[in-house]
Design a protein around this motif. Sequence first.
Motif, mmCIF file in Angstrom:
data_model
loop_
_atom_site.group_PDB
_atom_site.id
_atom_site.type_symbol
_atom_site.label_atom_id
_atom_site.label_comp_id
_atom_site.label_asym_id
_atom_site.label_seq_id
_atom_site.Cartn_x
_atom_site.Cartn_y
_atom_site.Cartn_z
ATOM 1 N N GLN A 269 0.828 -1.246 -0.063
ATOM 2 C CA GLN A 269 -0.104 -0.053 -0.063
ATOM 3 C C GLN A 269 0.819 1.396 0.237
ATOM 4 O O GLN A 269 0.637 2.160 -0.713
ATOM 5 N N TRP A 270 2.107 1.142 0.893
ATOM 6 C CA TRP A 270 2.869 2.491 0.961
ATOM 7 C C TRP A 270 3.666 2.764 -0.566
ATOM 8 O O TRP A 270 3.865 3.738 -1.002
ATOM 9 N N ARG A 271 3.909 1.540 -1.167
ATOM 10 C CA ARG A 271 4.543 1.826 -2.432
ATOM 11 C C ARG A 271 3.280 2.334 -3.629
ATOM 12 O O ARG A 271 3.771 3.234 -4.554
ATOM 13 N N LEU A 272 1.993 1.834 -3.319
ATOM 14 C CA LEU A 272 1.095 2.339 -4.396
ATOM 15 C C LEU A 272 0.776 3.669 -4.034
ATOM 16 O O LEU A 272 0.586 4.737 -4.957
ATOM 17 N N ASP A 273 0.835 4.098 -2.784
ATOM 18 C CA ASP A 273 0.649 5.618 -2.301
ATOM 19 C C ASP A 273 1.747 6.408 -2.843
ATOM 20 O O ASP A 273 1.485 7.609 -3.412
ATOM 21 N N LEU B 254 3.712 10.263 -7.017
ATOM 22 C CA LEU B 254 4.720 10.684 -8.096
ATOM 23 C C LEU B 254 3.805 11.275 -9.025
ATOM 24 O O LEU B 254 4.426 12.224 -9.849
ATOM 25 N N PHE B 255 2.941 10.336 -9.341
ATOM 26 C CA PHE B 255 2.089 10.826 -10.681
ATOM 27 C C PHE B 255 1.435 12.355 -10.466
ATOM 28 O O PHE B 255 1.090 13.031 -11.258
ATOM 29 N N LEU B 256 0.903 12.546 -9.302
ATOM 30 C CA LEU B 256 0.251 13.704 -9.025
ATOM 31 C C LEU B 256 1.203 14.862 -8.711
ATOM 32 O O LEU B 256 0.859 16.090 -8.725
ATOM 33 N N LEU B 257 2.665 14.602 -8.715
ATOM 34 C CA LEU B 257 3.582 15.496 -8.329
ATOM 35 C C LEU B 257 3.692 16.730 -9.227
ATOM 36 O O LEU B 257 3.668 18.100 -9.143
ATOM 37 N N PRO B 258 3.680 16.327 -10.699
ATOM 38 C CA PRO B 258 3.566 17.476 -11.682
ATOM 39 C C PRO B 258 2.448 18.431 -11.587
ATOM 40 O O PRO B 258 2.570 19.855 -11.450
ATOM 41 N N PHE B 259 1.223 17.893 -11.247
ATOM 42 C CA PHE B 259 0.120 18.809 -11.054
ATOM 43 C C PHE B 259 0.224 19.527 -10.005
ATOM 44 O O PHE B 259 0.001 20.714 -10.003
ATOM 45 N N LEU B 260 0.609 18.964 -8.693
ATOM 46 C CA LEU B 260 0.526 19.555 -7.729
ATOM 47 C C LEU B 260 1.620 20.782 -7.700
ATOM 48 O O LEU B 260 1.476 21.967 -6.929
#
Length: 313
Positions: free
Chosen positions: A23-27, A32-38
Motif C-alpha cells: 500500500q505504501w508503494r502504491l501511495d 509521484l504521478f500527482l507531483l507534476p500537477f501539484l
Amino acid sequence: MSTNEIDLNKKSVTVRSQTKTKQWRLDILAFLFLLPFLALYSVFTLFPMIKGLQMSLYDWTLIKKMDFVGLNNYIAMVQDANFWRALWNSTYFVILSTPSMLIFALLLAVIANQKTRLQKFFRSVFFLPSVLSVSVVSYVGLFVIQPYTGFLNNLLKLVGILSVDQEIFWLTESSLAWIAITAITLWWTVGVNMILYLSAMQDIPDDIYEAGRLDGASERQMFFRMTLPLLGPITKTILLLQIIASYKVFLQIYIITRGGPGTDTRPIIQYIYEEGIKNNHMGYAATMSYALFAILLVLSLIQLRMSTKKEAV
C-alpha cells in the motif's frame, strides 16, 4: 500456544506487513504521478493567492515599491463609490445573464434532443459560437449592432419595426448596452450549457417516458413533471457555474463598450484591472480581488448548503 498457532500468527503478521508495504508503494507511486500537477497548481494557483493576500496589505506598485498599510486598502475599498458601482454592474449582469442562460440552454437542448434529420445540424450550429475567441465574438457583435450598416438595425427596418430613417444606437444608452452585452454573451456561451443539459437528458431512461405514455401523460406533462425535475441537479450546477462566470465578466464588455456609456457597464474585473495596471495601485487591486473572491466563495457555499439540505430531505 501450539506450534501451528505460532506459525499461523507469524504468517498473519508477515501478510499484514507485506500488505502495508504494498500500500505504501502504491501511495508513493500515486504521489509521484500527482507531483507534476501539484507543482504547477502550487506555482500558478496557491502562490498567487497567498501573494495577493500579502499585496492587499501593502501600498504595492508595479515596480514593487512596498509600504505596509495594514487594513487601509480594505477601509478605502469600503468607502470607494466606484467599487460599489462596479460591483453592482457585475451583479446586474449576473441578474440579466443567469436566468436567460438557463432558459435558452434548456430550450436549445430540447430542440437538439429531438430525433429528426436535423439533429446533428442543430447541435453543431448551437455549439459552434462556443469555440470562437472572446475577441472574435465581441467584434462580430459590434458589427451586428452598429448603427446605419449593422445587421440588426437593417433587419429591424426590413421587418418594419424601424422606419428607414430611424436608427438604434445600442451602445449610447446603458439599458441598450446591457441588452447588447447580454445577448452577445448568451450567443457565445449558451452552447456549452446546452451540451450539459443535452447530456443530462440523454441519461434519463426511456422506461420512464414509456411508463408516462402508458399512464396517458401528454408530451407537455412529461416534460414539466418528469424531465424538468430530473434535470434539477444539472440545473443547480449550471446555475452556480453561470453565476461565477458572470461575476468574472470582463473582456467582451471591455471590447464592446469599454465600460460605457460613462461607467454604466464597467464590471468589477475591469475596475480591478484599471486600478492595478493603469493607475499602478496593485495593492488596492489585490484587495478588491479578495473581496470578489469572498463573494464568490459565500455564494458557492450557500448553493452547496442548499443542495445538501434538499438531498438530505
